[in-house]
Scaffold this motif. Structure first.
Motif, PDB file in Angstrom:
ATOM      1  N   VAL A  44       0.841  -1.198   0.000  1.00 14.04           N
ATOM      2  CA  VAL A  44       0.000   0.000   0.000  1.00 14.04           C
ATOM      3  C   VAL A  44       0.878   1.252   0.000  1.00 14.04           C
ATOM      4  N   ASP A  45       1.919   1.258   0.822  1.00 11.93           N
ATOM      5  CA  ASP A  45       2.835   2.403   0.860  1.00 11.93           C
ATOM      6  C   ASP A  45       3.457   2.646  -0.519  1.00 11.93           C
ATOM      7  N   ASN A  49       2.874   5.870  -3.077  1.00 11.67           N
ATOM      8  CA  ASN A  49       4.026   6.630  -3.555  1.00 11.67           C
ATOM      9  C   ASN A  49       4.130   6.621  -5.078  1.00 11.67           C
ATOM     10  N   LEU A  50       4.118   5.448  -5.684  1.00 13.25           N
ATOM     11  CA  LEU A  50       4.410   5.315  -7.106  1.00 13.25           C
ATOM     12  C   LEU A  50       3.194   5.461  -8.025  1.00 13.25           C
ATOM     13  N   LYS A  53       1.107   8.894  -6.326  1.00 15.68           N
ATOM     14  CA  LYS A  53       2.063  10.012  -6.296  1.00 15.68           C
ATOM     15  C   LYS A  53       1.756  11.028  -5.200  1.00 15.68           C
ATOM     16  N   VAL A  54       1.537  10.531  -3.985  1.00 16.15           N
ATOM     17  CA  VAL A  54       1.213  11.397  -2.853  1.00 16.15           C
ATOM     18  C   VAL A  54       2.474  11.892  -2.164  1.00 16.15           C
ATOM     19  N   GLU A  55       2.281  12.866  -1.292  1.00 17.86           N
ATOM     20  CA  GLU A  55       3.327  13.290  -0.375  1.00 17.86           C
ATOM     21  C   GLU A  55       2.935  12.754   0.993  1.00 17.86           C
ATOM     22  N   PHE A  56       3.930  12.338   1.769  1.00 17.10           N
ATOM     23  CA  PHE A  56       3.667  11.744   3.067  1.00 17.10           C
ATOM     24  C   PHE A  56       3.888  12.738   4.197  1.00 17.10           C
ATOM     25  N   THR A  79      -6.279   7.210  -2.988  1.00 18.13           N
ATOM     26  CA  THR A  79      -5.803   6.963  -1.614  1.00 18.13           C
ATOM     27  C   THR A  79      -6.905   6.308  -0.797  1.00 18.13           C
ATOM     28  N   ASP A  80      -8.158   6.761  -1.011  1.00 18.03           N
ATOM     29  CA  ASP A  80      -9.283   6.157  -0.289  1.00 18.03           C
ATOM     30  C   ASP A  80      -9.371   4.659  -0.578  1.00 18.03           C
TER      31      ASP A  80
END
Length: 124
Positions: A44-45, A49-50, A53-56, A79-80
């Motif tokens: 999931v992580d 990310n890939l 394309k979120v920022e953490f 993301t949901d």
């Protein structure tokens, strides 16, 4: 026992999770519960990310702890879906191995809200 905490925004949108501990189902290298939980969390992580394309806000991977929290400004339908997939998978694994996984109270990191332990889902 692996302890799972889910992190929510103030309006109850899932934005991440924290895993702590060890399943202790079997000896190191043979623990299928630990392997299942860890591989799903990392998957999931990586997808967040890939693919999304979120920022953490927080991204930690170390012995006995994985944390993945997305910045609220990056939350979207992808993301949901990924977080709901993770929750569903963890519930299924917990159903098979209840002595090895504990899902703790769910809360909003910002507001300090703590949901009832009997509450199983929050609004999306």
């Amino acid at each position: 026992m692996i302890k799972i905490k889910y992190h929510y925004t103030d309006d109850f949108r899932l934005k991440g999770f924290t895993l702590k501990g060890h399943a202790e189902y079997a000896e190191y290298g043979y623990d299928i519960v630990c392997s299942a939980v860890t591989s799903n969390a990392i998957g999931v992580d990586n997808s967040l990310n890939l693919l999304a394309k979120v920022e953490f806000e927080s991204e930690i991977g170390q012995e006995g702890m994985i944390e993945c929290i997305v910045k609220e400004s990056c939350l979207n339908d992808k993301t949901d879906l990924l977080f709901e997939h993770f929750k569903l998978t963890m519930e299924m694994i917990k159903g098979q191995y209840p002595k090895n996984i504990k899902i703790l109270k769910k809360y909003s990191l910002n507001s300090g809200f703590k949901a009832s332990p009997k509450q199983t889902a929050l609004p999306a």
